[in-house]
Design a protein around this motif. Structure first.
Motif, mmCIF file in Angstrom:
data_model
loop_
_atom_site.group_PDB
_atom_site.id
_atom_site.type_symbol
_atom_site.label_atom_id
_atom_site.label_comp_id
_atom_site.label_asym_id
_atom_site.label_seq_id
_atom_site.Cartn_x
_atom_site.Cartn_y
_atom_site.Cartn_z
ATOM 1 N N LYS A 119 12.186 -24.355 15.870
ATOM 2 C CA LYS A 119 12.973 -23.563 16.568
ATOM 3 C C LYS A 119 13.162 -22.325 16.309
ATOM 4 C CE LYS A 119 15.878 -28.059 17.365
ATOM 5 N NZ LYS A 119 17.112 -28.459 17.426
ATOM 6 N N TYR A 159 19.964 -23.139 24.316
ATOM 7 C CA TYR A 159 19.214 -24.224 24.690
ATOM 8 C C TYR A 159 18.704 -24.906 23.376
ATOM 9 C CZ TYR A 159 15.220 -26.946 26.120
ATOM 10 O OH TYR A 159 14.126 -27.931 26.191
ATOM 11 N N GLU A 161 19.081 -24.510 20.268
ATOM 12 C CA GLU A 161 20.113 -24.979 19.306
ATOM 13 C C GLU A 161 21.345 -25.842 19.902
ATOM 14 O OE1 GLU A 161 22.011 -21.350 17.726
ATOM 15 O OE2 GLU A 161 20.175 -20.434 16.742
ATOM 16 N N GLY A 162 21.002 -26.309 20.915
ATOM 17 C CA GLY A 162 21.895 -27.348 21.711
ATOM 18 C C GLY A 162 21.183 -28.642 21.579
ATOM 19 N N GLU A 163 22.177 -29.601 22.303
ATOM 20 C CA GLU A 163 21.653 -30.907 22.040
ATOM 21 C C GLU A 163 20.732 -31.417 23.229
ATOM 22 O OE1 GLU A 163 25.211 -33.404 22.490
ATOM 23 O OE2 GLU A 163 25.908 -32.949 20.419
ATOM 24 N N SER A 164 20.800 -30.574 24.346
ATOM 25 C CA SER A 164 19.735 -30.775 25.203
ATOM 26 C C SER A 164 18.181 -30.423 24.920
ATOM 27 C CB SER A 164 20.095 -29.905 26.554
ATOM 28 O OG SER A 164 20.199 -28.617 26.459
ATOM 29 N N GLU A 166 14.601 -30.253 24.254
ATOM 30 C CA GLU A 166 13.595 -31.249 24.281
ATOM 31 C C GLU A 166 12.430 -31.084 23.475
ATOM 32 O OE1 GLU A 166 11.343 -33.887 27.744
ATOM 33 O OE2 GLU A 166 12.280 -31.865 28.217
#
Length: 311
Positions: A119, A159, A161-164, A166
């Motif tokens: 990431k 995006y 660092e977020g839950e979504s 992929e």
């Protein structure tokens, strides 16, 4: 008896080819390689082997189909069998990095791209790319999987660092230059036997899932407009731009017989190839309008290759 062996992992994508092979009276057998076993001390059957394993196999719960297919192709090639779209084609199918390097090697321009694993590295890659707007995509994908457009680095950070977020199946995320077309469409160039068959204009106004197979497009054949609906896929008449020669050279250099190359043109007229599909499908509605049939041409090509090895 020698026959055509079709190596695949998705029954819906072989139906039209089977119909055409049956029309021509060509002997064939389907090898569904989502799983199986392979005796490396055995010898393959006589015939030709057509590989159409897809990079998107993992989206159908066939996670290791490409890896198993690579083993089967190594076995076939070791014994000198004729393979259509062999191991070199498979390596291109499952890696856009491999595609871009091979395309560039044939003189084909591709969008500026940085590959990143991790990431933190994705965010750093976006900074290095130096674009206000850019695209992320999965290195091994299919049907537009993982493709997202960002207009700021902050949006990307949220995006990632977020839950979504992929995670790509191979861990490699691509940060890519956003090529803004003057109109929302791309051109998909189809090749059979390494030669150009036709170009199909694909409407991208509703997103990046551009799979032309009938199984993909049942729900989205037409896109809504203010006027009469228009087809998402349209085969172009009298279309053969000069860069087709470099596309054919790329296919020859990489031993790819059957493929589609997707390309986009920017506002300055520059054309970028950005995706190679070696398990190409065709849209029946568009072909019916144009009177040209990809699966029929493919079946005829396979028939000619079978005759060549049997004589």
């Amino acid at each position: 008896m020698s026959k055509i062996y079709v190596i695949h992992e998705n029954n819906e994508w072989t139906d039209h080819l089977v119909v055409r092979l049956q029309e021509l009276g060509v002997p064939y057998e389907l090898w569904h390689l989502d799983e199986g076993k392979l005796d490396l001390t055995s010898e393959p059957s006589e015939g030709i082997f057509y590989n159409r394993i897809s990079a998107s196999s993992h989206t159908r719960d066939h996670r290791f189909a490409p890896e198993y297919t690579e083993a089967v192709l190594a076995w076939l090639e070791r014994h000198g069998r004729k393979v259509i779209n062999g191991s070199r084609a498979l390596r291109l199918e499952v890696s856009k990095v491999n595609q871009y390097m091979a395309l560039n090697g044939a003189g084909v321009e591709t969008p500026a791209t940085i590959a990143a694993v991790g990431k933190k590295q994705i965010l750093e890659a976006a900074e290095k790319l130096g674009e206000d707007s850019f695209i992320t995509k999965h290195n091994r994908a299919g049907k537009g999987q993982g493709v997202q457009l960002f207009h700021s680095h902050e949006a990307l950070r949220q995006y990632v660092e977020g839950e979504s977020f992929e995670e790509p199946v191979d861990g490699i995320t691509l940060l890519q230059q956003y090529v803004e077309a003057p109109e929302p469409f791309i051109i998909r160039h189809e090749f059979v036997g390494g030669k150009f068959l036709y170009g199909v204009k694909v409407d991208t106004s509703e997103g990046f899932e551009l799979c032309p197979a009938d199984a993909c497009s049942i729900e989205d054949l037409h896109c809504p407009t203010d006027g009469p609906s228009k087809a998402k896929f349209e085969i172009l008449e009298n279309y053969r731009p000069d860069f087709i020669d470099s596309y054919e050279r790329f296919l020859e250099q990489n031993e790819v017989d059957v493929a589609a190359i997707e390309a986009i043109e920017d506002r300055d007229g520059n054309v970028y190839a950005y995706d190679v599909n070696t398990n190409t499908n065709y849209n029946s509605d568009a072909e019916e309008v144009a009177g040209v049939y990809g699966m029929l041409e493919l079946a005829r090509y396979l028939e000619s290759q079978l005759k060549a090895v049997t004589t």
